[in-house]
Motif scaffolding. Structure first.
Motif, PDB file in Angstrom:
ATOM      1  N   UNK A   1       0.855  -1.178   0.000  1.00 45.59           N
ATOM      2  CA  UNK A   1       0.000   0.000   0.000  1.00 45.59           C
ATOM      3  C   UNK A   1       0.894   1.232   0.000  1.00 45.59           C
TER       4      UNK A   1
ATOM      5  N   UNK B   1       1.078   5.647  -0.043  1.00 42.71           N
ATOM      6  CA  UNK B   1       0.351   6.849   0.340  1.00 42.71           C
ATOM      7  C   UNK B   1       1.181   8.084   0.013  1.00 42.71           C
TER       8      UNK B   1
ATOM      9  N   UNK C   1       1.595  12.084   1.363  1.00 41.19           N
ATOM     10  CA  UNK C   1       1.290  13.048   2.405  1.00 41.19           C
ATOM     11  C   UNK C   1       1.833  14.408   1.993  1.00 41.19           C
TER      12      UNK C   1
ATOM     13  N   UNK D   1       2.962  18.193   3.622  1.00 40.36           N
ATOM     14  CA  UNK D   1       3.362  18.763   4.904  1.00 40.36           C
ATOM     15  C   UNK D   1       3.721  20.236   4.762  1.00 40.36           C
TER      16      UNK D   1
ATOM     17  N   UNK E   1       3.797  21.839  10.926  1.00 40.71           N
ATOM     18  CA  UNK E   1       2.576  21.033  11.046  1.00 40.71           C
ATOM     19  C   UNK E   1       2.907  19.569  10.798  1.00 40.71           C
ATOM     20  N   UNK E   2       1.989  18.683  11.206  1.00 41.91           N
ATOM     21  CA  UNK E   2       2.172  17.280  10.904  1.00 41.91           C
ATOM     22  C   UNK E   2       1.805  16.969   9.463  1.00 41.91           C
ATOM     23  N   UNK E   3       2.279  15.852   8.935  1.00 46.18           N
ATOM     24  CA  UNK E   3       1.896  15.453   7.571  1.00 46.18           C
ATOM     25  C   UNK E   3       0.387  15.243   7.484  1.00 46.18           C
TER      26      UNK E   3
ATOM     27  N   UNK F   1      -2.652  13.481   5.226  1.00 46.79           N
ATOM     28  CA  UNK F   1      -2.909  12.461   4.206  1.00 46.79           C
ATOM     29  C   UNK F   1      -3.546  13.085   2.975  1.00 46.79           C
TER      30      UNK F   1
ATOM     31  N   UNK G   1       5.493  13.920   0.794  1.00 41.92           N
ATOM     32  CA  UNK G   1       6.157  12.680   1.160  1.00 41.92           C
ATOM     33  C   UNK G   1       5.412  11.494   0.563  1.00 41.92           C
TER      34      UNK G   1
ATOM     35  N   UNK H   1       3.705   0.833   2.946  1.00 48.04           N
ATOM     36  CA  UNK H   1       3.593  -0.063   4.085  1.00 48.04           C
ATOM     37  C   UNK H   1       3.367  -1.503   3.630  1.00 48.04           C
TER      38      UNK H   1
ATOM     39  N   UNK I   1       3.336  -0.031   9.668  1.00 47.31           N
ATOM     40  CA  UNK I   1       4.222   1.098   9.892  1.00 47.31           C
ATOM     41  C   UNK I   1       4.660   1.663   8.553  1.00 47.31           C
ATOM     42  N   UNK I   2       4.567   2.972   8.438  1.00 49.58           N
ATOM     43  CA  UNK I   2       4.902   3.621   7.181  1.00 49.58           C
ATOM     44  C   UNK I   2       6.408   3.795   7.029  1.00 49.58           C
TER      45      UNK I   2
ATOM     46  N   UNK J   1       8.807   6.141   4.893  1.00 51.83           N
ATOM     47  CA  UNK J   1       8.690   7.379   4.133  1.00 51.83           C
ATOM     48  C   UNK J   1       9.888   7.614   3.220  1.00 51.83           C
TER      49      UNK J   1
ATOM     50  N   UNK K   1      12.186  10.747   1.335  1.00 51.58           N
ATOM     51  CA  UNK K   1      12.796  11.934   1.919  1.00 51.58           C
ATOM     52  C   UNK K   1      12.056  13.235   1.651  1.00 51.58           C
TER      53      UNK K   1
ATOM     54  N   UNK L   1       6.517  12.942  15.917  1.00 48.06           N
ATOM     55  CA  UNK L   1       5.119  12.969  15.483  1.00 48.06           C
ATOM     56  C   UNK L   1       4.399  11.719  15.960  1.00 48.06           C
TER      57      UNK L   1
ATOM     58  N   UNK M   1      -0.342  14.005  14.303  1.00 46.83           N
ATOM     59  CA  UNK M   1      -0.410  15.174  15.166  1.00 46.83           C
ATOM     60  C   UNK M   1       0.504  16.271  14.646  1.00 46.83           C
TER      61      UNK M   1
END
Lengths: 113, 114
Positions: A32, A34, A36, A38, A42-44, A46, A89, A93, A100-101, A103, A105, B90, B106
């Motif tokens: 899978x 994804x 993101x 950012x 702030x947080x990433x 989706x 990003x 997974x 767990x993702x 990522x 860079x 995070x 978060x």
């Protein structure tokens, strides 16, 4: 050893044009994928995802393409808008590894008005 | 309403201290995570935890430990802080099952160890 790579640290695009962000991976166990977005401090957030059983997923201006044989995916943004300027990003997974993702860079996208 | 919240947002402390970062999610998710973003901006998984299983990234020192008082919380405890622990941490959560694997993050906690 980076299993997910985004080889372009930055990309600059004119407003209204297409933005194409690329991502390569090495682990064939990834199921899978994804994307993101950012913003600083702030947080990433989706954006869009795709299962390994598909080759395309579309959501409004965002489309993700997956080429499993090449272990490559890309995110297309059409048309690009100045508010799209952020760091993007790519993540992957394995369903059987705790979700767990892993990522890449990141690629900084700048959309110029 | 904040979906995934972390406290504090900034944490400055000295080497050798023990500190905790708190995370709460109000999404009803069943799995929570901690990620570390280092100085080179790489985001790396540290832990994955649901009420049945804790999965630890093998590269994480045992000075780091997650603690979950309930499904909505996953706190990160760090013992004997080192300079190299300076990073942004995070928290994230997800509802696993079906075809949904998106994780929600978060805002991050910037830890500075002096």
């Amino acid at each position: 050893d980076q299993q997910v790579k985004q080889n372009s640290p930055s990309l600059s695009v004119q407003e209204g044009r297409i933005s194409i962000l690329n991502c390569d991976y090495t682990n064939s166990m990834f199921d899978y994928f994804l994307w993101y977005k950012k913003y600083p401090a702030e947080g990433p957030t989706f954006l869009i995802s795709i299962s390994s059983i598909k080759d395309k997923n579309e959501d409004g201006r965002f489309t993700v393409f997956l080429n499993k044989s090449a272990k490559h995916l890309s995110l297309h943004i059409v048309p690009s808008q100045p508010g799209d300027s952020a760091v993007y990003f790519c993540a992957a997974l394995n369903y059987n590894a705790g979700n767990m993702l892993t990522f890449g860079g990141g690629t900084r996208l700048m959309v110029k008005p | 309403d904040t979906a995934v919240s972390q406290t504090p947002k900034y944490l400055v402390t000295q080497m050798g201290n023990d500190k905790s970062i708190k995370c709460e999610q109000n999404l009803g998710h069943d799995t929570m995570y901690w990620y570390k973003q280092d100085s080179k901006k790489f985001l790396k998984i540290m832990f994955s935890y649901n009420n049945k299983e804790l999965i630890i990234n093998e590269t994480v020192p045992n000075r780091f430990s997650p603690k979950s008082p309930d499904k909505a919380h996953l706190n990160l405890h760090i013992n004997s802080l080192e300079l190299g622990d300076s990073a942004v941490y995070f928290c994230a959560s997800s509802l696993n099952g079906g075809s949904l694997y998106e994780q929600y993050f978060g805002p991050g906690t910037r830890l500075t160890v002096t």
